[in-house]
Design a protein around this motif. Structure first.
Motif, PDB file in Angstrom:
ATOM      1  N   GLU A 199      23.198  10.459  52.828  1.00 21.37           N
ATOM      2  CA  GLU A 199      23.473  11.001  51.358  1.00 21.37           C
ATOM      3  C   GLU A 199      24.966  10.562  51.158  1.00 21.37           C
ATOM      4  OE1 GLU A 199      21.803  12.052  49.121  1.00 21.37           O
ATOM      5  OE2 GLU A 199      19.960  12.195  50.448  1.00 21.37           O
ATOM      6  N   ILE A 200      25.901  10.547  52.170  1.00 23.80           N
ATOM      7  CA  ILE A 200      27.206  10.457  51.914  1.00 23.80           C
ATOM      8  C   ILE A 200      27.247   8.839  51.539  1.00 23.80           C
ATOM      9  CG2 ILE A 200      29.512  10.089  53.123  1.00 23.80           C
ATOM     10  CD1 ILE A 200      28.941  12.451  54.660  1.00 23.80           C
ATOM     11  N   LYS A 201      26.580   8.211  52.003  1.00 29.12           N
ATOM     12  CA  LYS A 201      26.702   6.451  52.113  1.00 29.12           C
ATOM     13  C   LYS A 201      25.953   6.111  50.476  1.00 29.12           C
ATOM     14  CE  LYS A 201      26.398   5.000  56.585  1.00 29.12           C
ATOM     15  NZ  LYS A 201      25.628   4.267  57.823  1.00 29.12           N
ATOM     16  N   LYS A 202      25.531   7.051  49.891  1.00 30.25           N
ATOM     17  CA  LYS A 202      24.774   6.989  48.681  1.00 30.25           C
ATOM     18  C   LYS A 202      26.024   6.923  47.693  1.00 30.25           C
ATOM     19  CE  LYS A 202      20.217   8.567  48.985  1.00 30.25           C
ATOM     20  NZ  LYS A 202      19.333   9.316  48.721  1.00 30.25           N
ATOM     21  N   ASP A 203      27.268   7.529  48.030  1.00 34.00           N
ATOM     22  CA  ASP A 203      28.047   7.730  47.012  1.00 34.00           C
ATOM     23  C   ASP A 203      29.486   7.471  47.838  1.00 34.00           C
ATOM     24  OD1 ASP A 203      29.955   8.115  44.725  1.00 34.00           O
ATOM     25  OD2 ASP A 203      29.171   9.955  44.351  1.00 34.00           O
ATOM     26  N   PRO A 204      29.706   6.296  48.495  1.00 33.92           N
ATOM     27  CA  PRO A 204      30.853   6.196  49.508  1.00 33.92           C
ATOM     28  C   PRO A 204      32.374   6.558  48.961  1.00 33.92           C
ATOM     29  CG  PRO A 204      30.066   4.245  49.015  1.00 33.92           C
ATOM     30  CD  PRO A 204      29.174   5.198  48.409  1.00 33.92           C
ATOM     31  N   ASP A 205      32.474   6.261  47.558  1.00 41.10           N
ATOM     32  CA  ASP A 205      33.767   6.474  46.865  1.00 41.10           C
ATOM     33  C   ASP A 205      34.099   7.934  46.834  1.00 41.10           C
ATOM     34  OD1 ASP A 205      34.163   3.690  46.914  1.00 41.10           O
ATOM     35  OD2 ASP A 205      33.369   3.733  44.772  1.00 41.10           O
ATOM     36  N   LYS A 206      33.078   8.859  47.147  1.00 45.74           N
ATOM     37  CA  LYS A 206      33.235  10.255  46.829  1.00 45.74           C
ATOM     38  C   LYS A 206      33.620  10.776  48.033  1.00 45.74           C
ATOM     39  CE  LYS A 206      30.859  14.399  45.204  1.00 45.74           C
ATOM     40  NZ  LYS A 206      29.591  14.646  44.267  1.00 45.74           N
ATOM     41  N   TYR A 207      33.451  10.196  49.309  1.00 40.35           N
ATOM     42  CA  TYR A 207      33.663  10.816  50.736  1.00 40.35           C
ATOM     43  C   TYR A 207      34.438  10.007  51.452  1.00 40.35           C
ATOM     44  CZ  TYR A 207      29.610  13.711  48.960  1.00 40.35           C
ATOM     45  OH  TYR A 207      28.873  14.557  48.573  1.00 40.35           O
ATOM     46  N   PHE A 208      35.225  10.700  52.701  1.00 39.29           N
ATOM     47  CA  PHE A 208      35.773  10.108  53.711  1.00 39.29           C
ATOM     48  C   PHE A 208      34.968   9.690  54.856  1.00 39.29           C
ATOM     49  CE2 PHE A 208      39.414  13.052  52.085  1.00 39.29           C
ATOM     50  CZ  PHE A 208      39.732  12.149  51.160  1.00 39.29           C
ATOM     51  N   LEU A 209      34.311   8.773  54.581  1.00 37.55           N
ATOM     52  CA  LEU A 209      33.227   8.490  55.758  1.00 37.55           C
ATOM     53  C   LEU A 209      33.585   8.629  57.127  1.00 37.55           C
ATOM     54  CD1 LEU A 209      30.055   7.740  55.992  1.00 37.55           C
ATOM     55  CD2 LEU A 209      31.058   5.209  55.673  1.00 37.55           C
ATOM     56  N   GLU A 210      34.713   8.005  57.260  1.00 37.79           N
ATOM     57  CA  GLU A 210      35.305   8.261  58.574  1.00 37.79           C
ATOM     58  C   GLU A 210      35.358   9.373  59.342  1.00 37.79           C
ATOM     59  OE1 GLU A 210      38.643   7.946  56.141  1.00 37.79           O
ATOM     60  OE2 GLU A 210      36.865   6.781  56.073  1.00 37.79           O
ATOM     61  N   GLU A 211      35.708  10.424  58.191  1.00 34.25           N
ATOM     62  CA  GLU A 211      35.934  11.791  58.656  1.00 34.25           C
ATOM     63  C   GLU A 211      34.769  12.487  59.022  1.00 34.25           C
ATOM     64  OE1 GLU A 211      38.896  12.846  59.382  1.00 34.25           O
ATOM     65  OE2 GLU A 211      39.722  10.963  58.685  1.00 34.25           O
ATOM     66  N   TYR A 212      33.589  11.982  58.602  1.00 36.72           N
ATOM     67  CA  TYR A 212      32.294  12.929  58.897  1.00 36.72           C
ATOM     68  C   TYR A 212      31.864  12.737  60.234  1.00 36.72           C
ATOM     69  CZ  TYR A 212      27.287  13.810  59.072  1.00 36.72           C
ATOM     70  OH  TYR A 212      26.182  14.214  59.188  1.00 36.72           O
ATOM     71  N   LYS A 213      31.982  13.799  60.911  1.00 32.56           N
ATOM     72  CA  LYS A 213      31.464  13.837  62.506  1.00 32.56           C
ATOM     73  C   LYS A 213      30.315  14.321  62.732  1.00 32.56           C
ATOM     74  CE  LYS A 213      35.481  11.742  63.086  1.00 32.56           C
ATOM     75  NZ  LYS A 213      35.796  10.304  63.154  1.00 32.56           N
ATOM     76  N   ILE A 237      35.792  16.173  54.456  1.00 34.83           N
ATOM     77  CA  ILE A 237      35.053  14.949  54.360  1.00 34.83           C
ATOM     78  C   ILE A 237      35.323  14.235  52.783  1.00 34.83           C
ATOM     79  CG2 ILE A 237      33.609  15.522  56.176  1.00 34.83           C
ATOM     80  CD1 ILE A 237      31.272  15.903  53.790  1.00 34.83           C
ATOM     81  N   ALA A 238      35.998  14.894  52.104  1.00 30.36           N
ATOM     82  CA  ALA A 238      35.960  14.318  50.563  1.00 30.36           C
ATOM     83  C   ALA A 238      37.401  14.803  50.060  1.00 30.36           C
ATOM     84  CB  ALA A 238      34.898  14.955  49.606  1.00 30.36           C
ATOM     85  N   PRO A 239      37.910  13.912  48.905  1.00 31.43           N
ATOM     86  CA  PRO A 239      39.185  14.387  48.110  1.00 31.43           C
ATOM     87  C   PRO A 239      39.222  15.678  47.752  1.00 31.43           C
ATOM     88  CG  PRO A 239      38.329  12.141  47.617  1.00 31.43           C
ATOM     89  CD  PRO A 239      37.384  12.797  48.409  1.00 31.43           C
ATOM     90  N   GLY A 240      40.373  16.331  47.296  1.00 25.05           N
ATOM     91  CA  GLY A 240      40.184  17.522  46.730  1.00 25.05           C
ATOM     92  C   GLY A 240      39.582  17.978  45.415  1.00 25.05           C
TER      93      GLY A 240
END
Length: 357
Positions: A199-213, A237-240
């Motif tokens: 789901e994160i990869k569907k909207d990568p600009d919305k999330y910090f992909l590298e922070e998802y553990k 995992i995402a901007p404020g």
């Protein structure tokens, strides 16, 4: 304080982010479809004594006399649980946490105020807000869980960092904390983490992909109607501007697969008591469930997303979402190396309407 409520306290004390000296830890994740806003809800408690009405909230307001802090604190206190002792202990945990937060913020705000005065600087009072949402009152979702969300948000005048504590409880005669493994089965993590990542990869600009553990043992979540909602802390995992990201998926077993259930394609037999027995393997294949067999315990597990059920050979004790087991009057049997379950398993456990034609 009994063992189960001690475990609940452990859950509430972790899973957040440090807010100006207030003890807070980080929250983890979970789900299929991310959403930004969550609405109200209800849920149904499974127990030996059914809950006739949903739990309610009595609000307790805390205030401060500090000139350095503006506080708006509304602490939820549950009423109407079947287990009164557990209810009292849980309420005490929630209230004690709010009082602890208030004390810490009063102390830190006063220190900042005195420092500003000593330096002849302008000082604007800090703020502390505590609100809550009763997401599930124990009378309306498949898992039968009370879900309470408490939001603690403090600010020194800049951007705030809300802490979200979630409390999920089985409203039974002997209440207990409900975990993700209770709802999804012991081996839920790998699929859950993958679903969230997808789901994160569907909207990568919305999330910090590298922070998802991935998810954690003490993952924050709540149940809302037929949905399981997993919550991440703000900025994790995402901007404020995203707020506290949420991912949700349905716990509703009444899926679109119901219409495809064809008894003519399922191996079956009628036992000596006249009960129609169905092949569990064939059921799983038709309804797109993953089926796992444990030879040691002679137990089968069915999994599909958040849906999880378990049956054991010769035991009239059926589990759904690892809540209180349900008896159907007929135990599963092993015949020709296949597990067979009564037709009531489909209707009463999976909540699927059986159509014979």
């Amino acid at each position: 304080m009994n063992k189960t409520t001690k475990n609940l306290f452990k859950m509430s004390a972790v899973g957040c982010a440090a807010i100006m000296g207030v003890s807070i830890a980080s929250l983890p994740v979970h789900a299929m479809t991310p959403t930004a806003v969550v609405t109200n809800v209800s849920s149904t408690a499974q127990s030996t004594t059914p809950a006739l009405t949903g739990v309610k909230i009595q609000e307790k307001v805390l205030s401060t006399s500090s000139k350095y802090l503006i506080a708006d604190i509304k602490v939820p206190q549950l009423t109407g649980m079947l287990d009164k002792q557990y209810q009292d202990e849980l309420n005490d945990i929630i209230l004690s946490q709010a009082e602890k937060d208030l004390t810490q913020w009063e102390k830190d705000a006063a220190e900042m105020g005195h420092k500003a005065q000593a330096g002849k600087q302008d000082f604007h009072p800090c703020t502390l807000n505590i609100t809550y949402e009763l997401k599930s009152d124990g009378t309306g979702n498949p898992a039968g869980v009370i879900s309470l969300k408490v939001i603690t948000e403090g600010s020194e005048g800049g951007t705030s960092m809300p802490r979200i504590d979630t409390y999920n409880v089985n409203n039974a005669a002997e209440a207990q904390r409900v975990t993700l493994s209770d709802l999804l089965g012991a081996n839920y993590k790998e699929k859950l983490d993958a679903d969230i990542l997808a789901e994160i990869k569907k909207d990568p600009d919305k999330y910090f992909l590298e922070e998802y553990k991935g998810t954690f043992v003490e993952q924050s979540f709540f149940i809302e109607k037929d949905d399981l909602v997993i919550v991440f802390p703000k900025y994790s995992i995402a901007p404020g501007y995203v707020g506290s990201p949420e991912f949700r998926f349905s716990l509703n077993h009444n899926s679109t697969d119901v219409a495809k259930l064809d008894l003519k394609k399922i191996a079956s037999f009628t036992n000596k008591d006249g009960v129609l027995m169905l092949s569990l393997r064939d059921l799983a294949n038709q309804l797109n469930y993953e089926l796992k067999w444990n030879q040691a315990t002679k137990t089968s597990e069915l999994m599909k997303g958040a849906q999880w059920a378990s049956v054991s050979i010769n035991k009239d004790s059926y589990f759904i979402a690892k809540m209180a087991p349900k008896a159907l009057g007929t135990a599963p049997v092993l015949q020709d190396n296949k597990t067979y379950v009564p037709v009531q398993f489909v209707t009463d456990i999976l909540h699927i309407e059986v159509q014979s034609n």
